[in-house]
Each structure stands twice: as structure tokens, then as C-alpha cells.
Enzyme design. Structure first.
Site, short mmCIF file in Angstrom:
data_model
loop_
_atom_site.label_atom_id
_atom_site.label_comp_id
_atom_site.label_asym_id
_atom_site.label_seq_id
_atom_site.Cartn_x
_atom_site.Cartn_y
_atom_site.Cartn_z
N GLY A 176 -34.95 37.65 -8.61
CA GLY A 176 -34.17 38.38 -9.68
C GLY A 176 -33.14 39.33 -8.93
O GLY A 176 -32.14 39.53 -9.40
N HIS A 180 -41.37 50.60 -21.89
CA HIS A 180 -41.07 49.63 -23.15
C HIS A 180 -40.69 50.64 -24.12
O HIS A 180 -39.72 50.46 -25.24
CB HIS A 180 -42.31 48.74 -23.40
CG HIS A 180 -42.40 47.77 -22.66
ND1 HIS A 180 -44.00 47.42 -22.34
CD2 HIS A 180 -41.78 47.00 -21.71
CE1 HIS A 180 -43.70 46.27 -21.27
NE2 HIS A 180 -42.58 46.51 -20.98
N HIS A 199 -37.27 40.97 -13.33
CA HIS A 199 -38.68 40.79 -13.10
C HIS A 199 -39.44 40.71 -14.36
O HIS A 199 -39.70 41.45 -14.89
CB HIS A 199 -39.37 41.61 -12.22
CG HIS A 199 -38.56 41.96 -10.76
ND1 HIS A 199 -37.26 42.34 -10.62
CD2 HIS A 199 -39.22 41.70 -9.46
CE1 HIS A 199 -37.15 42.44 -9.21
NE2 HIS A 199 -38.13 42.05 -8.49
N ASP A 238 -37.41 45.76 -12.67
CA ASP A 238 -38.94 46.28 -12.97
C ASP A 238 -39.85 45.48 -12.03
O ASP A 238 -40.74 44.74 -12.47
CB ASP A 238 -39.28 45.87 -14.55
CG ASP A 238 -40.49 46.33 -14.75
OD1 ASP A 238 -41.16 47.13 -14.08
OD2 ASP A 238 -41.25 45.70 -15.71
N SER A 291 -41.24 42.85 -21.64
CA SER A 291 -39.88 43.47 -21.71
C SER A 291 -38.92 41.96 -22.38
O SER A 291 -38.11 42.06 -23.42
CB SER A 291 -39.23 43.85 -20.49
OG SER A 291 -39.51 42.99 -19.53
N1 SAM Z 1 -40.64 43.30 -16.79
C1 SAM Z 1 -41.90 43.00 -17.29
C2 SAM Z 1 -42.41 43.79 -18.70
O1 SAM Z 1 -41.87 44.84 -18.50
O2 SAM Z 1 -42.95 43.13 -19.24
C3 SAM Z 1 -42.89 43.04 -16.29
C4 SAM Z 1 -42.88 42.67 -14.85
S1 SAM Z 1 -44.15 43.05 -13.89
C5 SAM Z 1 -43.99 44.63 -13.39
C6 SAM Z 1 -43.12 42.38 -12.13
C7 SAM Z 1 -42.91 40.88 -12.09
O3 SAM Z 1 -42.04 40.40 -11.26
C8 SAM Z 1 -44.31 39.87 -12.00
O4 SAM Z 1 -44.44 39.05 -12.88
C9 SAM Z 1 -43.91 39.09 -10.48
O5 SAM Z 1 -44.46 37.77 -10.62
C10 SAM Z 1 -42.30 39.12 -10.70
N2 SAM Z 1 -41.66 38.99 -9.56
C11 SAM Z 1 -41.90 39.50 -8.19
N3 SAM Z 1 -40.96 39.52 -7.28
C12 SAM Z 1 -40.00 38.91 -7.91
C13 SAM Z 1 -38.68 38.76 -7.55
N4 SAM Z 1 -38.24 38.93 -6.16
N5 SAM Z 1 -37.91 38.13 -8.47
C14 SAM Z 1 -38.17 37.88 -9.91
N6 SAM Z 1 -39.46 38.33 -10.03
C15 SAM Z 1 -40.47 38.77 -9.25
#
Ligand code: SAM
Length: 285
Positions: A149, A19, A42, A169, A100
Site C-alpha cells: 500500500g 474507526h 492497509h 494503518d 475500515s
Molecule cells: N485498516 C484495517 C481496518 O481498520 O480495518 C486494518 C488493517 S491491519 C492494522 C494492517 C493490515 O495491513 C494487515 O491486514 C496486513 O496484512 C496488511 N499489510 C501489512 N503490510 C502491508 C503492506 N506493505 N501493504 C499493504 N498491506 C499490508
């Protein structure tokens, strides 16, 4: 694999690295009036309460953001980041931690757009609730999609203003995520070569993680920057996150200089044992 909930990890050392870099990139991009897009494949839930049952389970924020919260000598990159966390906690106590999407919302302007993907049904619901409170204008700036995503990103490139930050991410609990990031990045660069791409990855005891940075470096001839922060020794049982890395393609020019100061500081403040260390590498064209 949808067991991952980012709330368990909100504000940990990996979030600090990720971040603080995202804040720097968005602040840089927002210096020009021209519109920009923020694409988050994500997105997570957007905002986390640090005293929730999830976040207190392992209290990971205590060895992350909480250690920076009270520091008075933060280097500029970290001061800019902590200022954003303070904006979410106006009463002064560290209670909420932004994901994020919230950071991107704060750092972008009326002409900018956010495109956020989240696959987990509970997380997208919380994200929607959070954004329904933020989006008070008649014309919403953020579009939230419940879905994958990796595939969603491709449908949005190139973004109309040809200026964007793309954050990839995933949680990498599914080891396919490493290859999916590499493939998505390669395909995305064909559609939109001039974008800034930020990829987070975990340092864990898994082959895919250990060779990932080298694979990322080979994807493109463009300028890149790679920063990693290890906070402790890998555990004897082979499990657990001992650090993380950020790989940025087409980084802003001042990011490396800022990280040269911020990374040793993070090792000192967030390091949990004598093996704590950082790496900073770059390739410029
Ligand atoms: N980017 C966020 C942040 O920095 O605050 C944190 C994201 S976290 C590491 C990963 C997220 O991706 C989770 O909430 C999960 O549910 C989601 N996720 C998992 N597979 C995914 C996919 N194929 N497409 C979109 N989201 C996905």
C-alpha cells in the site's frame, strides 16, 4: 512481515478510536455532492466475525466495542460509529465487526471510489470475497489491489476529484513501518496537499512508537489533530498494546469538538485501570 492478522484484534479499543474517527471524517466529506475517494493502504479483511477462533483467542473486542454496545448515553461521535456497527448486525446481537473498508463502503455514494491495498494473501482473498457480495452494481466502486500500500498509494495521487480520505494503518509489527509512514506521508503531500490523511499508530514500549506523534507533527505546516487513548498501564514485561493514537492532517472542522466529549467518555468506559487517559492536541492554520 506477514504474520499479523487483524482478526485477532478486531473491535478492540484501538479499532474503536480509529474507526469512530474514520466514520466522522467520511460522514463529513459525504455532506458535499462532489465525488470523493477513499484510499486505504492497509485494508485488512474488511469484515470480522467476533466468534471466530481468531477473534475469541484474546477476545479483545470485549474491552472495546462490546463495552460501547450496551451504552445508552453515547456522545454523538461514538453514536454515529456504533450505528454503523449496528447496521452490520441487524439481528441486534454483536456478532460481526467491520474493518475500515466496510465502513468506507457504507458511508460513500455511487459517485465515490474506494482504492484498497492488502499484502497478505489470505486477507486479500477474504477482502475480495466480502466485496464480491457488496458490489452488486455493474460498475464496481471499489478497486482492490494485492500489494504494498505504501508504493501503491503514490500511483493514485492526486485522485481525480481532488477530494479524498487516505488511511495509513499498518500493524507496525515491522518497526520499518514507522519510517515508511513518515516517508509516504511526506511524498503524498507533495502530490496531493489538500487531502485528509489519517494515520493510526500503536502505543507500545518501543522508541519508534513513543516519538512518532512528534515526528508526524513536523511533517507539514498544515492543520493537524492528534488524539490518543491509553486504556491501561504499560505492562512490566514490556510487551503489549496499552493504547493507540490517531493523527489527522487536514481534519474536518468539527472533529476536535466532538473528540473533546468522546475521549473522556472512552477513558471512562474503556479504561482498564487508573492510568487510563487521553490526549487531544491540534494545530490550525
Ligand atoms: N485498516 C484495517 C481496518 O481498520 O480495518 C486494518 C488493517 S491491519 C492494522 C494492517 C493490515 O495491513 C494487515 O491486514 C496486513 O496484512 C496488511 N499489510 C501489512 N503490510 C502491508 C503492506 N506493505 N501493504 C499493504 N498491506 C499490508
Amino acid at each position: 512481515m506477514l504474520s499479523y492478522r487483524h482478526a485477532f484484534h478486531a473491535g478492540n479499543h484501538a479499532d474503536v478510536l480509529k474507526h469512530s474517527i474514520i466514520v466522522h471524517i467520511l460522514r463529513h466529506l459525504a455532506q458535499k455532492d462532489k465525488a470523493l475517494w477513499y484510499l486505504d493502504t492497509h485494508a485488512g479483511a474488511g469484515v470480522y466475525e467476533l466468534f471466530s477462533a481468531y477473534a475469541t483467542k484474546n477476545a479483545e473486542y470485549e474491552t472495546g466495542i462490546a463495552r460501547l454496545w450496551t451504552q445508552r448515553d453515547l456522545p454523538p461521535l461514538l453514536a454515529e460509529y456504533v450505528a454503523q456497527i449496528r447496521a452490520l448486525n441487524p439481528a441486534g446481537d454483536l456478532r460481526f465487526y467491520p474493518g475500515s473498508p466496510w465502513l468506507a463502503w457504507q458511508l460513500t455514494r455511487s459517485q465515490d471510489r474506494l482504492r484498497l491495498f492488502e499484502l497478505h494473501p489470505t486477507e486479500i482473498k477474504v477482502l475480495r470475497d466480502n466485496f464480491s457480495q457488496l458490489e452488486t452494481d455493474q460498475k464496481p466502486r471499489a478497486l482492490l489491489s494485492a500489494g504494498d500500500g505504501f508504493t501503491g498509494l503514490k500511483t493514485l495521487l492526486p485522485p481525480p476529484p481532488r477530494r479524498a480520505l487516505v488511511l495509513l494503518d499498518p500493524s507496525y509489527e515491522d518497526k520499518q513501518d514507522y519510517q515508511r509512514v513518515l516517508d509516504t506521508l511526506q511524498q503524498s503531500l507533495r502530490r496531493f496537499a489538500t487531502g485528509t490523511y489519517a494515520i493510526w499508530y500503536p502505543q507500545v514500549q518501543r522508541l519508534e512508537s513513543q516519538r512518532f506523534a512528534e515526528q508526524l507533527k513536523k511533517i507539514s505546516e498544515k492543520s493537524w489533530l492528534h488524539a490518543s487513548l491509553q486504556t491501561c498501564q504499560p505492562s512490566l514485561d514490556g510487551y503489549g498494546l496499552y493504547g493507540s493514537g490517531m493523527f489527522i492532517l487536514n481534519p474536518p472542522y468539527a472533529l476536535a469538538e466532538n473528540l473533546k466529549v468522546a475521549l473522556p467518555y472512552l477513558v471512562r468506559i474503556l479504561g482498564q485501570d487508573a492510568t487510563a487517559t487521553f490526549k487531544l492536541e491540534q494545530h490550525t492554520i
